[in-house]
Enzyme design. Structure first.
Site, PDB file in Angstrom:
ATOM      1  N   GLY A  12       0.815  -1.217   0.000  1.00  0.00           N
ATOM      2  CA  GLY A  12       0.000   0.000   0.000  1.00  0.00           C
ATOM      3  C   GLY A  12       0.843   1.258   0.000  1.00  0.00           C
ATOM      4  O   GLY A  12       0.615   2.170   0.798  1.00  0.00           O
ATOM      5  N   SER A  14       1.506   3.544  -2.570  1.00  0.00           N
ATOM      6  CA  SER A  14       1.345   4.588  -3.597  1.00  0.00           C
ATOM      7  C   SER A  14       1.125   5.954  -2.960  1.00  0.00           C
ATOM      8  O   SER A  14       1.287   6.981  -3.604  1.00  0.00           O
ATOM      9  CB  SER A  14       0.176   4.247  -4.522  1.00  0.00           C
ATOM     10  OG  SER A  14      -1.036   4.245  -3.806  1.00  0.00           O
ATOM     11  N   ARG A  15       0.729   5.987  -1.677  1.00  0.00           N
ATOM     12  CA  ARG A  15       0.475   7.275  -1.011  1.00  0.00           C
ATOM     13  C   ARG A  15       0.683   7.139   0.507  1.00  0.00           C
ATOM     14  O   ARG A  15       0.981   6.054   1.003  1.00  0.00           O
ATOM     15  CB  ARG A  15      -0.947   7.749  -1.308  1.00  0.00           C
ATOM     16  CG  ARG A  15      -2.011   6.832  -0.718  1.00  0.00           C
ATOM     17  CD  ARG A  15      -3.402   7.374  -0.950  1.00  0.00           C
ATOM     18  NE  ARG A  15      -4.272   7.129   0.192  1.00  0.00           N
ATOM     19  CZ  ARG A  15      -5.529   7.512   0.283  1.00  0.00           C
ATOM     20  NH1 ARG A  15      -6.088   8.176  -0.709  1.00  0.00           N
ATOM     21  NH2 ARG A  15      -6.239   7.262   1.363  1.00  0.00           N
ATOM     22  N   VAL A  63      -3.607  -7.180  -1.258  1.00  0.00           N
ATOM     23  CA  VAL A  63      -2.984  -8.049  -0.249  1.00  0.00           C
ATOM     24  C   VAL A  63      -3.966  -9.016   0.415  1.00  0.00           C
ATOM     25  O   VAL A  63      -3.554  -9.980   1.050  1.00  0.00           O
ATOM     26  CB  VAL A  63      -2.237  -7.248   0.856  1.00  0.00           C
ATOM     27  CG1 VAL A  63      -1.070  -6.473   0.279  1.00  0.00           C
ATOM     28  CG2 VAL A  63      -3.183  -6.361   1.638  1.00  0.00           C
ATOM     29  N   SER A 141      -1.807   0.461  15.080  1.00  0.00           N
ATOM     30  CA  SER A 141      -2.370   1.778  15.415  1.00  0.00           C
ATOM     31  C   SER A 141      -2.586   1.830  16.923  1.00  0.00           C
ATOM     32  O   SER A 141      -2.814   0.786  17.557  1.00  0.00           O
ATOM     33  CB  SER A 141      -3.714   1.952  14.711  1.00  0.00           C
ATOM     34  OG  SER A 141      -4.420   3.052  15.252  1.00  0.00           O
ATOM     35  N   TYR A 155     -12.033  -1.798  12.623  1.00  0.00           N
ATOM     36  CA  TYR A 155     -10.642  -1.340  12.400  1.00  0.00           C
ATOM     37  C   TYR A 155      -9.822  -1.537  13.680  1.00  0.00           C
ATOM     38  O   TYR A 155      -8.708  -2.070  13.654  1.00  0.00           O
ATOM     39  CB  TYR A 155     -10.659   0.132  11.995  1.00  0.00           C
ATOM     40  CG  TYR A 155      -9.297   0.772  11.831  1.00  0.00           C
ATOM     41  CD1 TYR A 155      -8.576   0.633  10.638  1.00  0.00           C
ATOM     42  CD2 TYR A 155      -8.727   1.530  12.855  1.00  0.00           C
ATOM     43  CE1 TYR A 155      -7.324   1.228  10.481  1.00  0.00           C
ATOM     44  CE2 TYR A 155      -7.486   2.132  12.707  1.00  0.00           C
ATOM     45  CZ  TYR A 155      -6.784   1.979  11.520  1.00  0.00           C
ATOM     46  OH  TYR A 155      -5.548   2.571  11.376  1.00  0.00           O
ATOM     47  N   ALA A 157     -10.372  -3.533  16.208  1.00  0.00           N
ATOM     48  CA  ALA A 157     -10.141  -4.962  16.474  1.00  0.00           C
ATOM     49  C   ALA A 157      -9.048  -5.497  15.552  1.00  0.00           C
ATOM     50  O   ALA A 157      -8.194  -6.289  15.970  1.00  0.00           O
ATOM     51  CB  ALA A 157     -11.438  -5.751  16.276  1.00  0.00           C
TER      52      ALA A 157
HETATM   53  P1  NAD Z   1      -3.768   5.732   3.207  1.00  0.00           P
HETATM   54  O1  NAD Z   1      -5.204   5.457   2.981  1.00  0.00           O
HETATM   55  O2  NAD Z   1      -3.179   6.996   2.678  1.00  0.00           O
HETATM   56  O3  NAD Z   1      -2.859   4.534   2.670  1.00  0.00           O
HETATM   57  C1  NAD Z   1      -3.246   3.184   2.768  1.00  0.00           C
HETATM   58  C2  NAD Z   1      -2.792   2.512   1.487  1.00  0.00           C
HETATM   59  O4  NAD Z   1      -3.106   1.129   1.565  1.00  0.00           O
HETATM   60  C3  NAD Z   1      -3.517   3.079   0.261  1.00  0.00           C
HETATM   61  O5  NAD Z   1      -2.581   3.345  -0.758  1.00  0.00           O
HETATM   62  C4  NAD Z   1      -4.453   1.938  -0.137  1.00  0.00           C
HETATM   63  O6  NAD Z   1      -4.753   1.892  -1.516  1.00  0.00           O
HETATM   64  C5  NAD Z   1      -3.629   0.732   0.295  1.00  0.00           C
HETATM   65  N1  NAD Z   1      -4.460  -0.459   0.440  1.00  0.00           N
HETATM   66  C6  NAD Z   1      -5.646  -0.569   1.093  1.00  0.00           C
HETATM   67  N2  NAD Z   1      -6.125  -1.812   0.964  1.00  0.00           N
HETATM   68  C7  NAD Z   1      -5.214  -2.518   0.220  1.00  0.00           C
HETATM   69  C8  NAD Z   1      -5.153  -3.844  -0.250  1.00  0.00           C
HETATM   70  N3  NAD Z   1      -6.131  -4.720   0.012  1.00  0.00           N
HETATM   71  N4  NAD Z   1      -4.074  -4.217  -0.982  1.00  0.00           N
HETATM   72  C9  NAD Z   1      -3.073  -3.329  -1.252  1.00  0.00           C
HETATM   73  N5  NAD Z   1      -3.095  -2.043  -0.845  1.00  0.00           N
HETATM   74  C10 NAD Z   1      -4.151  -1.649  -0.124  1.00  0.00           C
HETATM   75  O7  NAD Z   1      -3.559   5.656   4.770  1.00  0.00           O
HETATM   76  P2  NAD Z   1      -2.266   5.845   5.690  1.00  0.00           P
HETATM   77  O8  NAD Z   1      -2.646   6.802   6.730  1.00  0.00           O
HETATM   78  O9  NAD Z   1      -1.050   6.067   4.889  1.00  0.00           O
HETATM   79  O10 NAD Z   1      -2.232   4.387   6.370  1.00  0.00           O
HETATM   80  C11 NAD Z   1      -1.141   3.486   6.273  1.00  0.00           C
HETATM   81  C12 NAD Z   1      -1.216   2.520   7.448  1.00  0.00           C
HETATM   82  O11 NAD Z   1      -1.082   3.271   8.672  1.00  0.00           O
HETATM   83  C13 NAD Z   1      -2.557   1.792   7.562  1.00  0.00           C
HETATM   84  O12 NAD Z   1      -2.334   0.456   7.944  1.00  0.00           O
HETATM   85  C14 NAD Z   1      -3.281   2.553   8.647  1.00  0.00           C
HETATM   86  O13 NAD Z   1      -4.235   1.764   9.291  1.00  0.00           O
HETATM   87  C15 NAD Z   1      -2.130   2.943   9.545  1.00  0.00           C
HETATM   88  N6  NAD Z   1      -2.404   4.077  10.437  1.00  0.00           N
HETATM   89  C16 NAD Z   1      -2.753   5.298   9.942  1.00  0.00           C
HETATM   90  C17 NAD Z   1      -3.023   6.354  10.818  1.00  0.00           C
HETATM   91  C18 NAD Z   1      -3.428   7.733  10.357  1.00  0.00           C
HETATM   92  O14 NAD Z   1      -3.845   8.565  11.181  1.00  0.00           O
HETATM   93  N7  NAD Z   1      -3.319   8.057   9.073  1.00  0.00           N
HETATM   94  C19 NAD Z   1      -2.927   6.129  12.204  1.00  0.00           C
HETATM   95  C20 NAD Z   1      -2.568   4.875  12.680  1.00  0.00           C
HETATM   96  C21 NAD Z   1      -2.303   3.842  11.780  1.00  0.00           C
END
Ligand code: NAD
Length: 247
Positions: A12, A14-15, A63, A141, A155, A157
């Site tokens: 994941g 790309s961003r 994934v 998280s 989420y 859980a």
């Molecule tokens: P985001 O939405 O910007 O990035 C998540 C990425 O995962 C996206 O590019 C999405 O396309 C990809 N993705 C989702 N489902 C997928 C799949 N089945 N197969 C392949 N790719 C998939 O969010 P983020 O904030 O960069 O989150 C990254 C990680 O950090 C996540 O696991 C999220 O739960 C965790 N997280 C984020 C925060 C927050 O506040 N942003 C806080 C705690 C934990």
């Protein structure tokens, strides 16, 4: 930190946080594999940027789908012959009221956030064991530790499950592969775009540092865990939350 010669897969990526982790590994000399599910344009854009200064390839794979994960890992092994570091970053959060929450939401969330990690770890772990070297870092998280958010019940859980899975994977892959997790608090990414401004402001107030993390601040800890400096850390989850307080 020097990751020259190491091959890193960031799911994941790309961003958001994943993208930042991928960029940081590339800057430290690693060969980086960008993985995306559907956002081909963003994935290709970051692959092109990284390729200008480091080795990088990009693979589409969901994934949560076993055949996609198997194809992705096989492609990496065919190209490099080894996979050294796996960052399980891909994750989804579907926020809505408890009464509007359905089994389908639970299944979608668990399929990516938990089963996805199981699948990538299983297929990548096999090659890491063969090569007698590996690091797996899971992005959990703080929602998985001190939960106060019933509207993200599934989420939360899934992220608690991921902390648990981190320990089991560490045991399964010991003593060859270090498996650890990072538990971010609030991070400034697109994942939180749908939440109201007033709610985000109140969450910032609960954070001692009075701001959300930049994705790079999560990436810093991921690189530390993947480095030799963290070689005696295993099965652990590190909070990176700016002092987020419960309640
Ligand atoms: P985001 O939405 O910007 O990035 C998540 C990425 O995962 C996206 O590019 C999405 O396309 C990809 N993705 C989702 N489902 C997928 C799949 N089945 N197969 C392949 N790719 C998939 O969010 P983020 O904030 O960069 O989150 C990254 C990680 O950090 C996540 O696991 C999220 O739960 C965790 N997280 C984020 C925060 C927050 O506040 N942003 C806080 C705690 C934990």
């Amino acid at each position: 930190m020097n990751f020259k010669g190491k091959v890193v897969l960031v799911t994941g990526s790309s961003r958001g946080i994943g993208r930042s982790i991928a960029v940081k590994f590339a800057k430290e000399g690693a060969s980086v594999v960008i993985n995306y599910r559907s956002n081909e344009n963003e994935a290709k854009a970051i692959t092109e940027i990284i390729s200008s200064y480091s080795d990088c390839m990009c693979i589409q794979a969901d994934v949560s789908k076993e055949k996609d994960v198997k194809r992705m890992i096989d492609t990496i092994i065919e190209r490099y012959g080894h996979l050294d570091i796996l960052v399980n970053n891909a994750g989804i959060a579907i926020d809505n009221d408890f009464k509007d929450r359905h089994v389908k939401d639970w299944q979608e969330t668990l399929n990516t956030n938990l089963i996805g990690v199981f699948l990538t770890s299983k297929y990548a772990g096999k090659y890491m064991l063969q090569n007698q070297y590996g690091k797996i870092i899971n992005i959990s998280s703080t929602n998985g530790i001190d939960t106060i958010y019933p509207y993200s019940i599934d989420y939360d859980a899934s992220k608690a499950g991921l902390i648990n899975m981190t320990k089991n994977l560490a045991i399964e892959f010991a003593p060859v592969i270090n498996v650890n997790a990072v538990a971010p608090g609030w991070v400034d990414t697109g994942m939180n775009d749908d939440l109201s401004k007033s709610y985000l402001k109140s969450e910032m107030e609960r954070t001692l540092l009075k701001r959300f993390a930049e994705p790079e601040e999560i990436a810093n800890v991921v690189l530390f865990l993947a480095s030799d400096m963290a070689r005696y850390i295993d099965g652990e989850t590190i909070r990176v939350d700016g002092g987020l307080k419960v309640g």
